[in-house]
Design an enzyme around this catalytic site. Structure first.
Site, PDB file in Angstrom:
ATOM      1  N   LYS A 125     107.074  23.848 -30.127  1.00 53.88           N
ATOM      2  CA  LYS A 125     108.373  23.377 -30.631  1.00 53.88           C
ATOM      3  C   LYS A 125     108.189  22.270 -31.671  1.00 53.88           C
ATOM      4  CE  LYS A 125     111.024  24.954 -26.698  1.00 53.88           C
ATOM      5  NZ  LYS A 125     111.712  24.706 -25.443  1.00 53.88           N
ATOM      6  N   ASN A 136     125.347  24.211 -19.272  1.00 51.60           N
ATOM      7  CA  ASN A 136     124.105  24.005 -18.520  1.00 51.60           C
ATOM      8  C   ASN A 136     124.217  22.737 -17.677  1.00 51.60           C
ATOM      9  OD1 ASN A 136     123.103  21.672 -20.108  1.00 51.60           O
ATOM     10  ND2 ASN A 136     123.147  23.199 -21.754  1.00 51.60           N
ATOM     11  N   ASP A 154     120.127  26.261 -34.570  1.00 53.23           N
ATOM     12  CA  ASP A 154     119.181  25.314 -33.945  1.00 53.23           C
ATOM     13  C   ASP A 154     119.289  24.002 -34.741  1.00 53.23           C
ATOM     14  OD1 ASP A 154     116.893  23.777 -33.257  1.00 53.23           O
ATOM     15  OD2 ASP A 154     116.010  25.584 -32.390  1.00 53.23           O
ATOM     16  N   ILE A 155     119.932  23.022 -34.131  1.00 52.10           N
ATOM     17  CA  ILE A 155     120.259  21.778 -34.861  1.00 52.10           C
ATOM     18  C   ILE A 155     118.981  21.011 -35.206  1.00 52.10           C
ATOM     19  CG2 ILE A 155     121.619  19.653 -34.777  1.00 52.10           C
ATOM     20  CD1 ILE A 155     123.311  21.016 -32.534  1.00 52.10           C
ATOM     21  N   PHE A 206     113.412  17.002 -27.731  1.00 51.65           N
ATOM     22  CA  PHE A 206     113.011  17.170 -26.331  1.00 51.65           C
ATOM     23  C   PHE A 206     112.648  18.631 -26.122  1.00 51.65           C
ATOM     24  CE2 PHE A 206     113.855  13.596 -23.362  1.00 51.65           C
ATOM     25  CZ  PHE A 206     114.175  12.629 -24.303  1.00 51.65           C
TER      26      PHE A 206
END
Ligand code: PMT
Length: 407
Positions: free
Chosen positions: A335, A207, A303-304, A321
């Site tokens: 989230k 990304n 998903d860390i 974030f």
């Protein structure tokens, strides 16, 4: 509590060394950042670079004569936030260590009560001599900061220790001296940059993250006194001085590094843009364009942040974030709850001056009971505001803990 050199008054001492030409660049850099730089030169320094050069670069008169201006050695350090001496010669180090006041620079340092940063530069044998080492130890004992000289080729042609430290690390030390050390004792773990998920020896999924946001967080936390570990995906940035850097490439490598380092961290910040998917199978040979259907089979990465949210210590602060292109606040709050974070920093990835690969950001800080949108700021200023928020959350947690203990 933003840490910046803007409007800071710096007394910049220059001593007689060939490295004095580098000081000219440093004075220029400080002035461009908005610092008010007053240069004091020793007589020997004026043999290497003219006072006119420093006057032109700082936009202020240069001082070197003890006798021309009455009580300059008292007046100069009084109107100063910090003293930076670069290059600092063996002679100047000896003078300062013995409290001598026989020139304007040493007399001014003796009369000053603000932080002093010395940047030694000399021949390696002069540096290694027990007299110089003893004098440097004395300066450290006075509380002066010393920018360790680097190894390399010296002006005399020899190789060894004695080169003037690099500006980036000296600038960080100076900022550290001018910044309240309110994160001392904190062990901070930060992730930054993208992850790269290889498809074959030539190709990968990734990304647009440059790492700038995460590196700004690392730099500012270190400046405020924290011990910082930075787990970074592949980026083109220099690591901030004094930070422990762990380089990773894939999301799985990042997950492993985070799980190792998170045990001892008091604050974890996940600024990395972790790829949600990797190739279901890595091809050891370059995939021929005729050999496969143009479809890519993917596998989900862990998903860390969510994993940390499930397993973290009660006293750990967890900050994530959220990179959003719409419904910012609702997505950030979702989230926050889903990943069990204490704070989610939402940023817009569609704006031309926010999100990926720019030097500025505009973020919304979301906690369980608050939402605060900050102005458009540099990424360093944004990072400082995130640390301010983290400090407030830790204070509130401590108050709650104290109340529970008392009841
Ligand atoms: O690096 P820059 O160019 O400066 O750009 C900064 C940034 C836009 C990358 C940064 O500010 C940012 O938003 N980072 C988070 C990017 C992201 O992955 O957002 P997300 O909404 O997809 O993920 C939410 C959170 O979960 C993030 O803290 C992320 O690190 C974490 N995550 C996501 C997926 C995953 N598999 N594991 C995770 O830990």
């Amino acid at each position: 509590m933003p840490s910046s050199l803007r409007s800071k008054k710096i007394l910049f001492g220059v001593c007689g060394s060939i490295a004095a030409f580098k000081a000219a660049g440093w004075v220029s850099a400080l002035t461009k950042e908005g610092a008010e730089v007053t240069v004091v030169m020793t007589a020997a320094a004026t043999r290497f670079v003219t006072p006119l050069t420093f006057a032109a670069l700082s936009g202020r008169p240069v001082h070197s004569d003890m006798w021309e201006e009455g009580m300059a050695h008292i007046a100069l350090p009084t109107a100063t936030d910090a003293v930076l001496i670069a290059p600092t010669t063996a002679q100047a180090i000896a003078r300062l260590a013995h409290g001598m006041a026989d020139d304007l620079l040493s007399a001014s340092v003796l009369a000053c009560t603000v932080p002093v940063l010395v940047c030694p530069a000399m021949n390696s044998k002069m540096l290694a001599h027990p007299a110089t080492q003893k004098n440097l130890a004395t300066l450290r004992g006075f509380g002066y900061a010393v920018a360790e000289p680097e190894c390399g080729r010296l002006a005399c042609g020899e190789e060894g220790a004695g080169r003037l430290a690099e500006w980036d690390s000296v600038r960080e030390m100076l900022l550290g001296l001018l910044t309240a050390q309110d994160m001392t004792g904190q062990q901070v773990l930060i992730t930054a940059g993208p992850t790269r998920e290889p498809l074959d020896p030539a190709r990968f999924l990734s990304n647009r993250s440059s790492g700038k946001m995460g590196y700004a967080l690392a730099r500012t936390a270190k400046r405020r006194g924290a011990a910082v570990t930075l787990i970074s995906g592949p980026v083109a940035l220099e690591p901030p001085p004094g930070v422990t850097l762990v380089r990773v490439e894939t999301a799985l490598e990042m997950a492993e590094a985070v799980s190792k380092c998170a045990q001892t961290a008091s604050i974890v910040v996940k600024a990395a843009a972790v790829a949600d998917f990797r190739a279901a199978a890595f091809s050891a040979q370059k995939i021929k364009k005729t050999a496969v259907e143009p479809l890519l089979a993917l596998a989900a990465n862990p998903d860390i942040l969510a994993t940390l949210g499930r397993s973290r210590r009660a006293d750990q602060l967890l900050i994530g974030f959220a990179a959003e292109s719409g419904n910012h606040e609702a997505e950030g709050r979702r989230k926050l709850l889903a990943k069990k974070a204490d704070l989610i920093v939402v940023n817009d990835i569609l704006g031309s001056s926010t999100g990926f690969d720019v030097d500025t950001n505009q973020v919304t800080l979301i906690t369980l009971d608050s939402t605060e949108t900050l102005d458009l700021l540099s990424k360093e200023e944004t990072a400082d505001r995130i640390w301010d928020k983290a400090a407030a959350l830790l204070r509130a947690r401590q108050v709650k803990f104290n109340q529970q203990e008392a009841s």
